[in-house]
Design a protein around this motif. Sequence first.
Motif, mmCIF file in Angstrom:
data_model
loop_
_atom_site.group_PDB
_atom_site.id
_atom_site.type_symbol
_atom_site.label_atom_id
_atom_site.label_comp_id
_atom_site.label_asym_id
_atom_site.label_seq_id
_atom_site.Cartn_x
_atom_site.Cartn_y
_atom_site.Cartn_z
ATOM 1 N N ASN A 65 0.906 -1.249 0.073
ATOM 2 C CA ASN A 65 0.070 -0.134 -0.023
ATOM 3 C C ASN A 65 1.055 1.319 0.075
ATOM 4 O OD1 ASN A 65 -1.701 2.121 0.568
ATOM 5 N ND2 ASN A 65 -2.253 1.297 2.687
ATOM 6 N N TYR A 69 -2.365 -7.293 3.602
ATOM 7 C CA TYR A 69 -3.063 -7.760 2.178
ATOM 8 C C TYR A 69 -2.600 -9.284 1.857
ATOM 9 C CZ TYR A 69 -4.210 -2.729 2.370
ATOM 10 O OH TYR A 69 -4.671 -1.575 2.732
ATOM 11 N N ARG A 76 -4.074 8.031 -5.176
ATOM 12 C CA ARG A 76 -4.564 6.871 -4.979
ATOM 13 C C ARG A 76 -5.943 6.557 -4.983
ATOM 14 N NH1 ARG A 76 -3.870 3.699 0.920
ATOM 15 N NH2 ARG A 76 -5.913 4.660 0.871
HETATM 16 N N1 GLN Z 1 -5.331 1.335 5.306
HETATM 17 C C1 GLN Z 1 -6.289 2.217 5.040
HETATM 18 C C2 GLN Z 1 -5.757 3.031 3.812
HETATM 19 O O1 GLN Z 1 -4.500 3.023 3.379
HETATM 20 C C3 GLN Z 1 -6.563 3.092 6.012
HETATM 21 C C4 GLN Z 1 -5.881 3.366 7.325
HETATM 22 C C5 GLN Z 1 -6.213 4.307 8.134
HETATM 23 O O2 GLN Z 1 -7.236 5.168 8.286
HETATM 24 N N2 GLN Z 1 -5.121 4.734 9.143
HETATM 25 O O3 GLN Z 1 -6.272 3.819 3.271
#
Ligand code: GLN
Length: 392
Positions: A173, A204, A366
């Motif tokens: 991510n 993931y 993103r």
């Molecule tokens: N993992 C999720 C994202 O990247 C949300 C994480 C969060 O809200 N801290 O969007």
Amino acid sequence: MTEPLVGRMRGFGTTIFAEMSALAAATGAINLGQGFPDEDGPEGVLRRAVLAIEGGRNQYPPGPGLPVLREAVAAQRLERYGQSYDPDSEILITVGATEAIAASVLALAGPGDEVIAFEPFYDSYAATVALSGATLRPVTLRPVGGRFTFDPDELRAAVTPRTRVILVNSPHNPCGTVFTREELAAIAALCVERDLLAITDEVYEYLVFDDAAHLPLATFPGMRERTVTISSAGKTFSVTGWKTGWVCAPPPLVAAVRTVKQFLTYVGSGPWQEAVAYGLAHEGPWVAGLRATLQAKRDRLMEGLESAGFQVFRPEGTYFVQADLRPLGHDDGLAFARSLPERCGVVCVPTQVFYADPARGRHYVRFAFCKRAEVIDAAVARLKGSGPAASA
Ligand code: GLN
Ligand code: PMP
């Protein structure tokens, strides 16, 4: 009043997820920013949490986590990856992967140490390293042949005598990269050669597409004894609000992480732990269905973004697509993302906030595709209709 926030946390402000979700709520825009599904997880898992609460299991669970969940994690790692972990001495339940990462970094790195992480990185990495007093050394992932990857020479050059830990997130991510066997082997060889510890973020682990396969770094030669493997239930069972995660590592590393963890939260909530244990043991088919559905949603969103004029990168896993704004005539993702809800009724996340130097990711945003197909379609229609290329 003088600035109350301690110096090392200045600059972290409000997370981009909070900012962008608040913007979505304020404008009524479609939220493809923060990564959370808009459909519930498996009925059997949800039911177990209710039963645990109704059954009176509402007091502190044991510090390392409920045995039933530690055993389920051990069984899952063995069945899926052939990794053997002892539920009593090698597994620790945490408040999401976020606490697992924080406790691991705080336990293993401190002032004078360096921590390597691939950027762009999940936002808690930089904040947690700052809290620890260690120094973050980013190694940038760049697009090569349509996917984001690292240059092994750059990684090697980032290691200094002070490097203590390398943080590895795969599936990644926000880039969507699933590191290949060769990429992981290069990281592993460097860890062994330079005697580094690894912290892996595998939240993931099930959400990989096409022919990509998730391989835990700890399965590579010489890595089991030096790797803290982290995962959590949020993505696997579409329960991101449950914040139930875990650490798998050899006893001395788990003991170190537990020492810190017990003073962060002591323990996580019990009912979710029972429910997640049930999910790991029984909901494999549901998770396989989720993976297939997400792959189709990825394709749907990618096609839509492409037709709206973005350059998109095909993610091999996760919830997210990276999009380059430059074909639309924009080059500042932060300005773009902040004005998009008003201009277009859609929320995305500017990837530049996940870089040590935002300039390196300035032109990326993103989009999350973990949403119902009609929500993705509505967002795409807005992006195409009012045109994201309209002035920011
Ligand atoms: N993992 C999720 C994202 O990247 C949300 C994480 C969060 O809200 N801290 O969007
Ligand atoms: N790591 C990555 C890469 C993530 O995207 C997220 C977001 N959920 C987390 C960790 C945090 O996981 P959790 O909600 O289990 O704390």
